[in-house]
Design a protein around this motif. Structure first.
Motif, PDB file in Angstrom:
ATOM      1  N   SER A  48      -2.484  -1.864  38.467  1.00 40.98           N
ATOM      2  CA  SER A  48      -2.495  -2.478  39.791  1.00 40.98           C
ATOM      3  C   SER A  48      -3.886  -3.007  40.141  1.00 40.98           C
ATOM      4  O   SER A  48      -4.009  -4.057  40.767  1.00 40.98           O
ATOM      5  CB  SER A  48      -1.996  -1.514  40.863  1.00 40.98           C
ATOM      6  N   LYS A  55       0.658  -0.930  43.530  1.00 42.95           N
ATOM      7  CA  LYS A  55       1.356  -0.243  42.440  1.00 42.95           C
ATOM      8  C   LYS A  55       2.846  -0.070  42.711  1.00 42.95           C
ATOM      9  O   LYS A  55       3.649  -0.094  41.784  1.00 42.95           O
ATOM     10  CB  LYS A  55       0.699   1.082  42.092  1.00 42.95           C
ATOM     11  N   LEU A  58       4.288  -3.431  41.997  1.00 46.10           N
ATOM     12  CA  LEU A  58       4.267  -3.581  40.545  1.00 46.10           C
ATOM     13  C   LEU A  58       5.463  -2.876  39.914  1.00 46.10           C
ATOM     14  O   LEU A  58       6.156  -3.445  39.067  1.00 46.10           O
ATOM     15  CB  LEU A  58       2.963  -3.023  39.974  1.00 46.10           C
TER      16      LEU A  58
END
Length: 125
Positions: A48, A55, A58
């Protein structure tokens, strides 16, 4: 755009090949980074920060576009690389280090789960 996910599973499991990307051009770059850095520590926080993406976002994008979590992808790629190294005659301990597993017990457990054989059994075949 299509992404080739490589062969993830052993002979007993089905191959995964191509998945469509939903206009997000970061996923191919993330996959490329993971593939080139399998021997290093790969975490969601690291990815990330490198790709400037939250994150959690992601994880969502990765799963949506590949069908795998980031951790699943990393583990399967490491196991496929380990199979390659073991086939070349490299010892299981050296292979464990070369593919980025933290310790041999994790490597052994994941290898047996994915391949269906222990590293020694695979090496001996």
């Amino acid at each position: 755009m299509l992404i080739s996910l490589n062969k993830f599973f052993s002979d007993k499991m089905m191959d995964l090949s191509i998945t469509k990307i939903d206009r997000d051009n970061k996923i191919p770059h993330i996959l490329d980074y993971i593939n080139k850095n399998l021997s290093k520590k790969l975490s969601l926080d690291l990815l990330s920060s490198i790709f400037y993406i939250n994150k959690y976002h992601l994880c969502h994008l990765f799963k949506k576009n590949t069908g795998f979590t980031v951790q699943e992808y990393v583990i399967y790629k490491r196991i496929m690389k380990a199979k390659e190294l073991l086939s070349q005659g490299i010892s299981a301990v050296e292979t464990c280090d070369a593919v980025g597993f933290g310790d041999y017990s994790n490597f052994y457990r994941y290898f047996k789960k994915v391949v269906g054989k222990t590293p020694k059994e695979f090496f001996m075949q």
